[in-house]
Motif scaffolding. Structure first.
Motif, PDB file in Angstrom:
ATOM      1  N   VAL A  74       0.771  -0.994  -0.111  1.00 55.03           N
ATOM      2  CA  VAL A  74       0.017  -0.123   0.039  1.00 55.03           C
ATOM      3  C   VAL A  74       0.821   1.341   0.018  1.00 55.03           C
ATOM      4  O   VAL A  74       1.566   1.459   1.008  1.00 55.03           O
ATOM      5  N   ASP A  75       0.727   2.143  -0.976  1.00 54.96           N
ATOM      6  CA  ASP A  75       1.813   3.244  -1.146  1.00 54.96           C
ATOM      7  C   ASP A  75       0.996   4.409  -0.438  1.00 54.96           C
ATOM      8  O   ASP A  75       0.361   5.235  -0.996  1.00 54.96           O
ATOM      9  N   GLY A  76       1.427   4.279   0.978  1.00 55.50           N
ATOM     10  CA  GLY A  76       0.695   5.338   1.985  1.00 55.50           C
ATOM     11  C   GLY A  76       0.952   4.565   3.375  1.00 55.50           C
ATOM     12  O   GLY A  76       1.206   3.643   3.444  1.00 55.50           O
ATOM     13  N   PRO A  77       0.429   5.578   4.266  1.00 54.35           N
ATOM     14  CA  PRO A  77       0.455   5.050   5.605  1.00 54.35           C
ATOM     15  C   PRO A  77      -0.522   3.922   5.936  1.00 54.35           C
ATOM     16  O   PRO A  77      -1.824   4.133   5.466  1.00 54.35           O
ATOM     17  N   VAL A  78      -0.112   3.132   6.627  1.00 57.85           N
ATOM     18  CA  VAL A  78      -1.314   2.099   7.121  1.00 57.85           C
ATOM     19  C   VAL A  78      -0.901   1.820   8.608  1.00 57.85           C
ATOM     20  O   VAL A  78       0.174   1.557   9.138  1.00 57.85           O
ATOM     21  N   SER A  79      -2.178   2.046   9.407  1.00 59.99           N
ATOM     22  CA  SER A  79      -1.980   1.574  11.026  1.00 59.99           C
ATOM     23  C   SER A  79      -1.997   0.535  11.062  1.00 59.99           C
ATOM     24  O   SER A  79      -2.361  -0.478  10.314  1.00 59.99           O
ATOM     25  N   PRO A  80      -1.232   0.016  12.369  1.00 63.71           N
ATOM     26  CA  PRO A  80      -1.146  -1.351  12.576  1.00 63.71           C
ATOM     27  C   PRO A  80      -2.649  -2.280  13.001  1.00 63.71           C
ATOM     28  O   PRO A  80      -2.725  -3.168  12.143  1.00 63.71           O
ATOM     29  N   VAL A  81      -3.645  -1.498  13.278  1.00 65.31           N
ATOM     30  CA  VAL A  81      -5.101  -2.005  13.289  1.00 65.31           C
ATOM     31  C   VAL A  81      -5.342  -2.459  11.732  1.00 65.31           C
ATOM     32  O   VAL A  81      -6.082  -3.360  11.470  1.00 65.31           O
ATOM     33  N   GLN A  82      -5.379  -1.286  10.846  1.00 66.33           N
ATOM     34  CA  GLN A  82      -5.697  -1.511   9.344  1.00 66.33           C
ATOM     35  C   GLN A  82      -4.711  -2.622   9.095  1.00 66.33           C
ATOM     36  O   GLN A  82      -5.416  -3.403   8.076  1.00 66.33           O
ATOM     37  N   GLN A  83      -3.638  -2.740   9.302  1.00 66.57           N
ATOM     38  CA  GLN A  83      -2.684  -3.638   8.713  1.00 66.57           C
ATOM     39  C   GLN A  83      -3.295  -5.135   9.108  1.00 66.57           C
ATOM     40  O   GLN A  83      -3.454  -6.063   8.279  1.00 66.57           O
ATOM     41  N   ARG A  84      -3.624  -5.345  10.454  1.00 68.17           N
ATOM     42  CA  ARG A  84      -3.768  -6.783  10.748  1.00 68.17           C
ATOM     43  C   ARG A  84      -5.445  -6.985  10.242  1.00 68.17           C
ATOM     44  O   ARG A  84      -5.468  -8.325   9.581  1.00 68.17           O
ATOM     45  N   ASN A  85      -6.212  -6.090  10.203  1.00 72.73           N
ATOM     46  CA  ASN A  85      -7.680  -6.416   9.653  1.00 72.73           C
ATOM     47  C   ASN A  85      -7.480  -6.662   8.042  1.00 72.73           C
ATOM     48  O   ASN A  85      -8.164  -7.537   7.590  1.00 72.73           O
ATOM     49  N   LEU A  86      -6.600  -6.020   7.408  1.00 72.97           N
ATOM     50  CA  LEU A  86      -6.735  -6.271   5.790  1.00 72.97           C
ATOM     51  C   LEU A  86      -5.932  -7.645   5.740  1.00 72.97           C
ATOM     52  O   LEU A  86      -6.211  -8.109   4.710  1.00 72.97           O
ATOM     53  N   GLU A  87      -4.861  -7.878   6.469  1.00 75.49           N
ATOM     54  CA  GLU A  87      -3.943  -9.218   6.212  1.00 75.49           C
ATOM     55  C   GLU A  87      -5.135 -10.272   6.404  1.00 75.49           C
ATOM     56  O   GLU A  87      -4.950 -11.416   5.759  1.00 75.49           O
TER      57      GLU A  87
END
Length: 423
Positions: A84-97
């Motif tokens: 993702v070419d931009g910032p991703v929060s830890p919560v967003q990262q876990r949920n998207l994964e």
């Protein structure tokens, strides 16, 4: 027979968020994101696209409809990693994964991964490790495989033989303290080297610019060095310095530095301050621009923002170099060259072909030496220290011994004259 290494199938997304005040033009930003991904040797970029959003969702970044749509694409293309070419929060990262069943890296993580892959010197490795630890300190969702290795990837992307190590903030802080101590020793050594160079009065000229602007090509052309040059982002990471003797000018130390990039992770700026101190200590900064790039003006603005953040004095002498004339049509190259001639401190060149370099070198010499004056000095026999200094500066044109000492003709600058008078 050794088996071919399994390559990671990656997909690049650029979130074009309408409410983002720092929003960049979507297509060029996506192209840069793809170029970043392609800078990692073990990735195959299978596809990429811009995702337009009115605003970012706090828990998932994207809306549920877009998540399901992309999940189908990733499954069909057998994607292992989403960038993702931009910032991703830890919560967003876990949920998207979890939703996509893939690994995910944001822009900062990807740049850190590239830097880790490129670092060769002990200093570079330490700085990347510190930046990665600072970045991951609040996440704690990754295997800390990079803590066990000297270099070569941070373990974000994954690979065979990974060891899951449970890590908490205290462990990270302990590691940061250890790395900072090691880096302090490197910084001390670099400072001693700077002091040694200062004693022989070599002016320092630092090349700065957006990544892939052609700094290393220019460095190689001017020094005869063999710094790695590739058409990729962050081809150069570890700083390189060489001595260059300018025709009818001073000898200089030319420094090739790591390329800058928009939204450069703050962790990297902080950790690489030791390296970038060469820029702060420079007598002259040469800002190299890829004048053929569609985003050249935005790239130049990003570089200036980072220089300001580093604390570079606005009054520090600077030259702006419009590089890659060879990438333009003959008419465009001629127009750029004429425009550069009408602007102070700007040179249009091709580091590849050598076009425009004589004028650039003359300008460098004039800035560093100023107008040189010819004067005749009469030194007594007791002034051996002053006489030795003149020869060490290589500014003596002729010398004749007299009854009382020496008659010496020198060609020097006002700065050298002031230093001499202070002896």
């Amino acid at each position: 027979m050794e088996q071919d290494k399994i390559r990671t199938r990656a997909w690049v997304l650029h979130p074009d968020i309408k409410s983002n005040s720092k929003r960049r033009p979507a297509e060029p930003a996506l192209n840069e994101g793809v170029a970043l991904a392609e800078a990692l040797p073990d990735l195959d970029v299978i596809g990429s696209n811009v995702v337009r959003l009115p605003k970012a969702q706090s828990g998932t970044l994207f809306g549920s409809g877009k998540i399901n749509e992309l999940k189908a694409v990733f499954k069909a293309e057998d994607i292992d990693l989403v960038l993702v070419d931009g910032p991703v929060s830890p919560v967003q990262q876990r949920n998207l994964e979890k939703a996509w069943d893939v690994k995910l890296l944001d822009r900062t993580g990807l740049i850190l991964e590239i830097f880790s892959d490129r670092a060769r010197t002990r200093e570079g490795v330490l700085q990347v490790e510190m930046a990665a630890l600072s970045y991951q300190r609040t996440r704690l969702v990754r295997a800390w495989t990079h803590l066990e290795r000297q270099r070569g990837g941070l373990g974000f992307v994954g690979g065979p033989g990974e060891t899951q190590i449970e890590s908490d903030r205290r462990a990270i802080d302990d590691q940061l303290v250890r790395l900072r101590r090691q880096l302090d020793k490197v910084v001390m050594t670099r400072a001693l080297h700077r002091e040694a160079r200062a004693k022989v009065h070599y002016p320092i000229v630092a090349l700065v610019g957006y990544t892939n602007a052609g700094k290393s090509t220019l460095f190689n052309r001017l020094t005869g060095a063999d710094v790695m040059v590739k058409d990729m982002l962050f081809a150069t990471l570890d700083p390189t310095m060489r001595r260059v003797e300018l025709e009818d000018g001073p000898e200089i130390i030319l420094s090739d530095t790591v390329g800058f990039i928009s939204n450069l992770p703050t962790e990297l700026v902080a950790s690489f301050r030791a390296t970038l101190e060469e820029v702060l200590a420079a007598d002259l900064i040469i800002h190299v621009r890829d004048i053929s790039h569609d985003e050249t003006h935005n790239q130049a603005a990003d570089v200036k923002t980072i220089l300001t953040a580093l604390g570079v004095d606005e009054n520090r002498p600077q030259i702006e170099v419009w590089n890659k004339l060879d990438q333009l049509s003959e008419e465009e190259a001629e127009a750029r060259s004429q425009r550069a001639e009408n602007e102070d401190g700007v040179h249009a060149i091709s580091a590849l072909s050598g076009v425009g370099l004589p004028g650039l070198l003359r300008d460098i010499g004039e800035i560093l030496q100023g107008v040189r004056l010819r004067e005749t000095l009469n030194l007594g026999f007791s002034q051996g220290k002053q006489r030795a200094w003149l020869f060490r500066e290589d500014i003596v044109e002729s010398e004749e011994q007299t009854e009382d000492g020496f008659e010496i003709t020198v060609l020097w600058t006002e700065r050298q004259k002031s230093k001499f008078n202070a002896l």
